[in-house]
Design a protein around this motif. Structure first.
Motif, PDB file in Angstrom:
ATOM      1  N   SER A  78       0.833  -1.215   0.000  1.00  0.00           N
ATOM      2  CA  SER A  78       0.000   0.000   0.000  1.00  0.00           C
ATOM      3  C   SER A  78       0.855   1.247   0.000  1.00  0.00           C
ATOM      4  CB  SER A  78      -0.918   0.022   1.214  1.00  0.00           C
ATOM      5  OG  SER A  78      -1.769  -1.087   1.194  1.00  0.00           O
ATOM      6  N   ASP A 130      -5.943  -1.314  -4.744  1.00  0.00           N
ATOM      7  CA  ASP A 130      -5.221  -1.756  -3.551  1.00  0.00           C
ATOM      8  C   ASP A 130      -6.088  -2.720  -2.745  1.00  0.00           C
ATOM      9  OD1 ASP A 130      -3.723  -2.166  -1.333  1.00  0.00           O
ATOM     10  OD2 ASP A 130      -3.478  -0.056  -0.797  1.00  0.00           O
ATOM     11  N   GLU A 131      -5.890  -3.986  -2.964  1.00  0.00           N
ATOM     12  CA  GLU A 131      -6.674  -5.046  -2.314  1.00  0.00           C
ATOM     13  C   GLU A 131      -8.171  -4.775  -2.423  1.00  0.00           C
ATOM     14  OE1 GLU A 131      -5.207  -7.098   0.883  1.00  0.00           O
ATOM     15  OE2 GLU A 131      -3.294  -6.017   1.023  1.00  0.00           O
TER      16      GLU A 131
END
Ligand SMILES: Nc1ncnc2c1ncn2[C@@H]1O[C@H](COP(=O)(O)OP(=O)(O)O)[C@@H](O)[C@H]1O
Ligand SMILES: [Mg+2]
Lengths: 281, 267
Positions: free
Chosen positions: A47, A167-168
């Motif tokens: 991240s 991001d995820e």
């Protein structure tokens, strides 16, 4: 080097009040149109890396992050960089700003000062593109997780970005929501030729990308095609990652002397290949 | 248990009031409230009540929706009324007891205040029931715009309000989830003394607070990533449309205000 959308050179970073480096001398070049999956254990710096791509974090003296030719260090370029590199986050509940789907999709356009007439067209286009037609007036709390994430992606796509960072974005979704989102990302990549950077620790998802980057403790420890990465047992062990079931299956088939080429890394490809083998038999 | 919250409870519909511009609705409400305190003339009160009834009929929202909102307010209204009974010492005494005396002035004063509060609450809920929270905040932002020149952060205020409204359902959902989780662990929210029940809520509030801070942080990052940099140079996806009916409504309430001033000064 005009054909790289992402150029990260010698990027190291330490969060304030933190002992350890979150990123250690990261170098990464991504050409336009590539789909890169960044993977690694929790806390490996994925991240943090993503935040540099969007000018949310700025490198200090030594390192450099250049997005589509623009250096994130140049203050005047940051809004433009955020327009070029759109980002979708993990928690579907914490990134919808506006009270309805269409308002939220419009949020980025409003910020960029896009005129009303153009905004209406682009909002509707993105909503249709992400398969959310008919849900324009829905409030966030009446959407499923998958729909919320697709709305977030629609908001990103409305900006016509060159780079889409997820991001995820699927990690908090149920399997069907996850499939929805991945399906849409694949479509975007095929139809818009958008560069995509997905962060995930699900290797099944990473296997769909053109390229996998493996991170551990702020360092890039592996970089290659899915087939190249999955071959390196030690690397996966070092990064505490679990090989996808389909890769294990291919390995066992090979042990049984079924002829499967290197490029086959997903279920679909495997099924296609096996069918072809059966026909030639 | 949490369904009783009436903030932002919008009832969809196609009535005349639904179709009005939120700016016009807010202006009307402002005129209504301000001038309601100008005059105590019975004719003016009759006009105010007629206006309330008229708006009520035009909005076409079933009466039971108001009851929900009024239940809590009714308490406050009764309390004000009773307070006036004891505090106001005007006119001839009505009831004398060794402990206190109630004067006729207290009764009329209390009744005036209670009546005013009641019709204000009805008017105000008429607006929230017929306007989506987004339109309401949009309307507020536009109306406050002139104050922006005086340094009032109008965009920021409206934006904060819009985000708060957006997150109310999310937070309610989360509260319900935490309550269920605590109940599964044996917490009891429905039995025992009031004190016990209040105490049972502490383990609900703490995770709720922690989670809210996390949300706020995530949201701030997401907003920054999407290029939010305050109200300057921003365009709007929602546009408000001022229609003849809006002009008519504002005129009507202005006439009501003028009549209030007239009855105060000349009758
Ligand atoms: N805001 C922050 N402040 C301080 N340290 C942080 C912050 N965000 C992340 N970290 C630390 O930086 C490291 C990398 O975190 P992160 O990039 O979030 O990893 P990942 O996304 O791969 O799980 C972790 O050790 C984490 O604890
Ligand atoms: Mg992360």
């Amino acid at each position: 080097m005009g054909n790289n959308i992402i150029e990260i050179n010698h990027l190291s970073f330490r969060y304030r009040h933190s002992e350890e480096l979150a990123l250690k001398n990261v170098n990464l070049h991504v050409p336009y149109g590539q789909w890169v999956a960044v993977t690694g254990h929790n806390g490996s710096g994925k991240s943090t890396l993503a935040r540099f791509l969007n000018a949310l974090l700025i490198p200090d003296a030594e390192g450099a992050v250049i997005i589509g030719g623009l250096n994130t260090k140049t203050e005047g370029c940051r809004q433009e960089i955020r327009r070029k590199a759109a980002m979708v986050f993990q928690n579907p509940d914490n990134q919808m700003v506006a009270p309805t789907v269409e308002d939220d999709v419009a949020f980025g356009l409003e910020n960029a000062g896009v005129p009303y007439e153009e905004m209406v067209i682009r909002v509707q286009e993105s909503i249709d593109k992400l398969g959310l037609t008919g849900l324009e007036k829905r409030e966030p709390h009446r959407l499923s997780g998958g729909q919320k994430q697709r709305a977030a992606i629609a908001g990103a796509v409305a900006m016509k970005p060159e780079l889409l960072i997820l991001d995820e974005a699927t990690s908090m979704l149920d399997p069907s929501g996850r499939a929805e989102v991945i399906d849409q990302v694949q479509k975007l990549r095929d139809s818009e030729n958008m560069t995509i950077l997905t962060i995930t620790h699900d290797l099944n998802e990473a296997a769909l990308a053109d390229r996998i980057v493996v991170m551990r403790e702020g360092e890039i420890i592996g970089d290659g095609t899915p087939a190249q990465i999955f071959r390196q047992e030690d690397l996966l062990k070092e990064a505490s990652l679990k090989k996808p079931f389909i890769i294990e299956l291919i390995a066992s088939l090979r042990e049984k002397e079924v002829d499967i080429p290197e490029e086959v890394t997903t279920e679909e490809e495997l099924v296609n290949h096996l069918c072809r083998l059966k026909q030639t038999m | 248990m949490l369904d009783n919250v009436i903030i932002g409870q919008y009832i969809p519909g196609k009535s005349l009031i639904h179709k009005m511009d939120p700016r016009a609705k807010l202006l009307c409400l402002l005129l209504f409230i301000v001038f309601l305190f100008v005059s105590r003339h019975p004719a003016f009160f009759i006009l105010a009540i007629s206006l309330t009834v008229l708006t009520f009929i035009a909005a076409g929202i079933p009466f039971r929706f108001y009851l929900k909102g009024i239940r809590i307010i009714a308490l406050i209204i009764s309390f004000t009324f009773i307070l006036h009974l004891f505090v106001t010492r005007e006119g001839p005494p009505l009831l004398e007891t060794p402990l206190f005396t109630i004067y006729t002035g207290g009764v009329t004063e209390g009744a005036f205040i209670a009546l005013r509060l009641l019709i204000i609450v009805i008017m105000a809920s008429l607006i929230t029931l017929t306007t989506t929270p987004v339109d309401l905040t949009d309307g507020l932002e536009k109306l406050m715009k002139p104050f922006g020149k005086l340094g009032v952060p109008t965009h920021e205020l409206a934006f904060m309000m819009a985000i708060a409204l957006r997150f109310i359902p999310t937070l309610l959902e989360e509260t319900a989830k935490i309550i269920k989780a605590q109940m599964a662990r044996g917490a009891n929210f429905t039995h025992g003394s009031l004190w016990r029940r209040i105490k049972a809520f502490v383990p609900v509030l703490i995770p709720l607070f922690v989670q809210s801070f996390k949300r706020a942080e995530d949201l701030a990052v997401a907003m920054e990533a999407r290029g939010y940099a305050g109200g300057h140079g921003r365009t709007k996806f929602r546009i408000l449309q001022w229609k003849p009916i809006d002009t008519a409504a504002v005129t009507l309430f202005a006439v009501y205000g003028a009549f209030g001033v007239y009855t105060r000064l000349f009758i």
